[in-house]
Write a protein that holds these residues in place. Structure first.
Motif, PDB file in Angstrom:
ATOM      1  N   VAL A 149     -81.806 -30.253 -19.842  1.00  0.00           N
ATOM      2  CA  VAL A 149     -82.124 -29.983 -18.446  1.00  0.00           C
ATOM      3  C   VAL A 149     -83.642 -29.876 -18.300  1.00  0.00           C
ATOM      4  CG1 VAL A 149     -81.905 -27.479 -18.717  1.00  0.00           C
ATOM      5  CG2 VAL A 149     -81.542 -28.505 -16.471  1.00  0.00           C
ATOM      6  N   GLN A 150     -84.148 -30.225 -17.134  1.00  0.00           N
ATOM      7  CA  GLN A 150     -85.585 -30.133 -16.872  1.00  0.00           C
ATOM      8  C   GLN A 150     -85.973 -28.687 -16.575  1.00  0.00           C
ATOM      9  OE1 GLN A 150     -86.574 -32.914 -13.768  1.00  0.00           O
ATOM     10  NE2 GLN A 150     -86.682 -34.619 -15.190  1.00  0.00           N
ATOM     11  N   PRO A 151     -87.211 -28.329 -16.820  1.00  0.00           N
ATOM     12  CA  PRO A 151     -87.685 -26.985 -16.443  1.00  0.00           C
ATOM     13  C   PRO A 151     -87.400 -26.717 -14.969  1.00  0.00           C
ATOM     14  CG  PRO A 151     -89.309 -28.060 -17.813  1.00  0.00           C
ATOM     15  CD  PRO A 151     -88.259 -29.097 -17.521  1.00  0.00           C
ATOM     16  N   GLY A 152     -86.941 -25.505 -14.694  1.00  0.00           N
ATOM     17  CA  GLY A 152     -86.563 -25.137 -13.339  1.00  0.00           C
ATOM     18  C   GLY A 152     -85.121 -25.444 -13.003  1.00  0.00           C
ATOM     19  N   GLY A 153     -84.446 -26.151 -13.869  1.00  0.00           N
ATOM     20  CA  GLY A 153     -83.056 -26.518 -13.628  1.00  0.00           C
ATOM     21  C   GLY A 153     -82.074 -25.427 -14.024  1.00  0.00           C
ATOM     22  N   SER A 154     -80.792 -25.764 -13.882  1.00  0.00           N
ATOM     23  CA  SER A 154     -79.718 -24.802 -14.154  1.00  0.00           C
ATOM     24  C   SER A 154     -78.663 -25.414 -15.063  1.00  0.00           C
ATOM     25  CB  SER A 154     -79.043 -24.383 -12.845  1.00  0.00           C
ATOM     26  OG  SER A 154     -79.950 -23.718 -11.993  1.00  0.00           O
ATOM     27  N   LEU A 155     -78.005 -24.549 -15.806  1.00  0.00           N
ATOM     28  CA  LEU A 155     -76.835 -24.917 -16.606  1.00  0.00           C
ATOM     29  C   LEU A 155     -75.877 -23.736 -16.599  1.00  0.00           C
ATOM     30  CD1 LEU A 155     -78.118 -26.559 -19.941  1.00  0.00           C
ATOM     31  CD2 LEU A 155     -76.748 -27.667 -18.180  1.00  0.00           C
ATOM     32  N   SER A 183     -86.349 -10.930 -20.851  1.00  0.00           N
ATOM     33  CA  SER A 183     -86.940 -12.214 -20.463  1.00  0.00           C
ATOM     34  C   SER A 183     -85.988 -13.102 -19.664  1.00  0.00           C
ATOM     35  CB  SER A 183     -87.438 -12.970 -21.690  1.00  0.00           C
ATOM     36  OG  SER A 183     -86.366 -13.283 -22.556  1.00  0.00           O
ATOM     37  N   VAL A 184     -84.706 -12.750 -19.600  1.00  0.00           N
ATOM     38  CA  VAL A 184     -83.761 -13.564 -18.824  1.00  0.00           C
ATOM     39  C   VAL A 184     -83.255 -12.848 -17.581  1.00  0.00           C
ATOM     40  CG1 VAL A 184     -83.057 -14.712 -20.954  1.00  0.00           C
ATOM     41  CG2 VAL A 184     -81.597 -12.904 -19.996  1.00  0.00           C
ATOM     42  N   LYS A 185     -83.623 -11.583 -17.418  1.00  0.00           N
ATOM     43  CA  LYS A 185     -83.172 -10.838 -16.246  1.00  0.00           C
ATOM     44  C   LYS A 185     -83.620 -11.527 -14.975  1.00  0.00           C
ATOM     45  CE  LYS A 185     -82.931  -6.183 -18.216  1.00  0.00           C
ATOM     46  NZ  LYS A 185     -83.570  -4.844 -18.266  1.00  0.00           N
ATOM     47  N   GLY A 186     -82.702 -11.629 -14.019  1.00  0.00           N
ATOM     48  CA  GLY A 186     -83.000 -12.287 -12.755  1.00  0.00           C
ATOM     49  C   GLY A 186     -82.812 -13.790 -12.792  1.00  0.00           C
ATOM     50  N   ARG A 187     -82.658 -14.356 -14.001  1.00  0.00           N
ATOM     51  CA  ARG A 187     -82.437 -15.799 -14.122  1.00  0.00           C
ATOM     52  C   ARG A 187     -81.047 -16.121 -14.681  1.00  0.00           C
ATOM     53  NH1 ARG A 187     -85.315 -18.732 -17.595  1.00  0.00           N
ATOM     54  NH2 ARG A 187     -85.693 -17.033 -19.069  1.00  0.00           N
ATOM     55  N   PHE A 188     -80.567 -15.287 -15.566  1.00  0.00           N
ATOM     56  CA  PHE A 188     -79.267 -15.515 -16.206  1.00  0.00           C
ATOM     57  C   PHE A 188     -78.243 -14.509 -15.676  1.00  0.00           C
ATOM     58  CE2 PHE A 188     -80.758 -17.439 -20.554  1.00  0.00           C
ATOM     59  CZ  PHE A 188     -81.525 -18.369 -19.854  1.00  0.00           C
ATOM     60  N   THR A 189     -77.002 -14.965 -15.532  1.00  0.00           N
ATOM     61  CA  THR A 189     -75.913 -14.086 -15.095  1.00  0.00           C
ATOM     62  C   THR A 189     -74.688 -14.336 -15.966  1.00  0.00           C
ATOM     63  OG1 THR A 189     -76.703 -14.150 -12.814  1.00  0.00           O
ATOM     64  CG2 THR A 189     -74.443 -13.398 -13.175  1.00  0.00           C
ATOM     65  N   ILE A 190     -74.147 -13.264 -16.513  1.00  0.00           N
ATOM     66  CA  ILE A 190     -72.919 -13.350 -17.303  1.00  0.00           C
ATOM     67  C   ILE A 190     -71.750 -12.903 -16.434  1.00  0.00           C
ATOM     68  CG2 ILE A 190     -71.693 -12.531 -19.342  1.00  0.00           C
ATOM     69  CD1 ILE A 190     -74.410 -11.977 -20.632  1.00  0.00           C
ATOM     70  N   SER A 191     -70.666 -13.656 -16.511  1.00  0.00           N
ATOM     71  CA  SER A 191     -69.444 -13.291 -15.791  1.00  0.00           C
ATOM     72  C   SER A 191     -68.250 -13.618 -16.686  1.00  0.00           C
ATOM     73  CB  SER A 191     -69.356 -14.040 -14.459  1.00  0.00           C
ATOM     74  OG  SER A 191     -69.331 -15.443 -14.668  1.00  0.00           O
ATOM     75  N   ARG A 192     -67.077 -13.187 -16.228  1.00  0.00           N
ATOM     76  CA  ARG A 192     -65.875 -13.457 -17.011  1.00  0.00           C
ATOM     77  C   ARG A 192     -64.699 -13.698 -16.079  1.00  0.00           C
ATOM     78  NH1 ARG A 192     -65.233  -8.452 -20.732  1.00  0.00           N
ATOM     79  NH2 ARG A 192     -63.279  -9.486 -21.323  1.00  0.00           N
ATOM     80  N   GLN A 219     -74.415 -18.257 -16.570  1.00  0.00           N
ATOM     81  CA  GLN A 219     -75.112 -19.076 -15.581  1.00  0.00           C
ATOM     82  C   GLN A 219     -76.606 -18.913 -15.818  1.00  0.00           C
ATOM     83  OE1 GLN A 219     -73.926 -21.204 -13.087  1.00  0.00           O
ATOM     84  NE2 GLN A 219     -76.107 -21.730 -12.870  1.00  0.00           N
ATOM     85  N   MET A 220     -77.274 -20.010 -16.082  1.00  0.00           N
ATOM     86  CA  MET A 220     -78.698 -19.981 -16.389  1.00  0.00           C
ATOM     87  C   MET A 220     -79.453 -20.763 -15.320  1.00  0.00           C
ATOM     88  SD  MET A 220     -78.559 -20.583 -20.519  1.00  0.00           S
ATOM     89  CE  MET A 220     -77.852 -22.223 -20.393  1.00  0.00           C
ATOM     90  N   ASN A 221     -80.318 -20.071 -14.595  1.00  0.00           N
ATOM     91  CA  ASN A 221     -81.123 -20.681 -13.543  1.00  0.00           C
ATOM     92  C   ASN A 221     -82.603 -20.613 -13.902  1.00  0.00           C
ATOM     93  OD1 ASN A 221     -78.753 -21.051 -12.009  1.00  0.00           O
ATOM     94  ND2 ASN A 221     -78.974 -19.036 -11.057  1.00  0.00           N
TER      95      ASN A 221
END
Length: 111
Positions: free
Chosen positions: A12-18, A62-71, A81-83
């Motif tokens: 993925v490009q910088p700024g993208g999501s996966l 370093s991932v707070k506010g960008r990554f979200t874990i769910s189940r 979810q990585m933004n």
């Protein structure tokens, strides 16, 4: 036996999501705490975040506010979810429950 299988990685490009998925079998999923870790080339494996059975979460700073874990307990699946991805997020990502690890999946952030 317990099996954890990650999916959803890629380039993925910088700024993208996966969105990564971790599908589990052989454990009492709804009562399990589940974690994500990552290992970049030449570095030690590091903790990314955790989701408890009561859906409380905790993250690496370093991932707070960008990554979200769910189940989704009905699907025995945990998500990451990585933004706003950055090149320094490039790593092999692993899911973990208790002493069990998935095989890992590559995430590469590059233009």
């Amino acid at each position: 036996q317990v099996q954890l299988v990650e999916s959803g990685g890629g380039l993925v490009q910088p700024g993208g999501s996966l969105r990564l998925s971790c599908t589990a079998s052989g454990l009492s999923f709804s009562s399990a705490a589940l974690s994500w870790y990552r290992q970049a080339p030449g570095k030690q494996r590091e903790y990314v975040g955790v989701i408890g059975h009561l859906v409380t979460t905790n993250y690496l700073d370093s991932v707070k506010g960008r990554f979200t874990i769910s189940r989704d307990n009905a699907k025995n699946t945990m998500y990451l979810q990585m933004n706003d991805l950055k090149p320094e997020d490039t790593a092999v990502y692993y899911c973990k429950s208790s002493n069990f690890w998935g095989q890992g999946i590559q995430v590469t952030v590059s233009s």
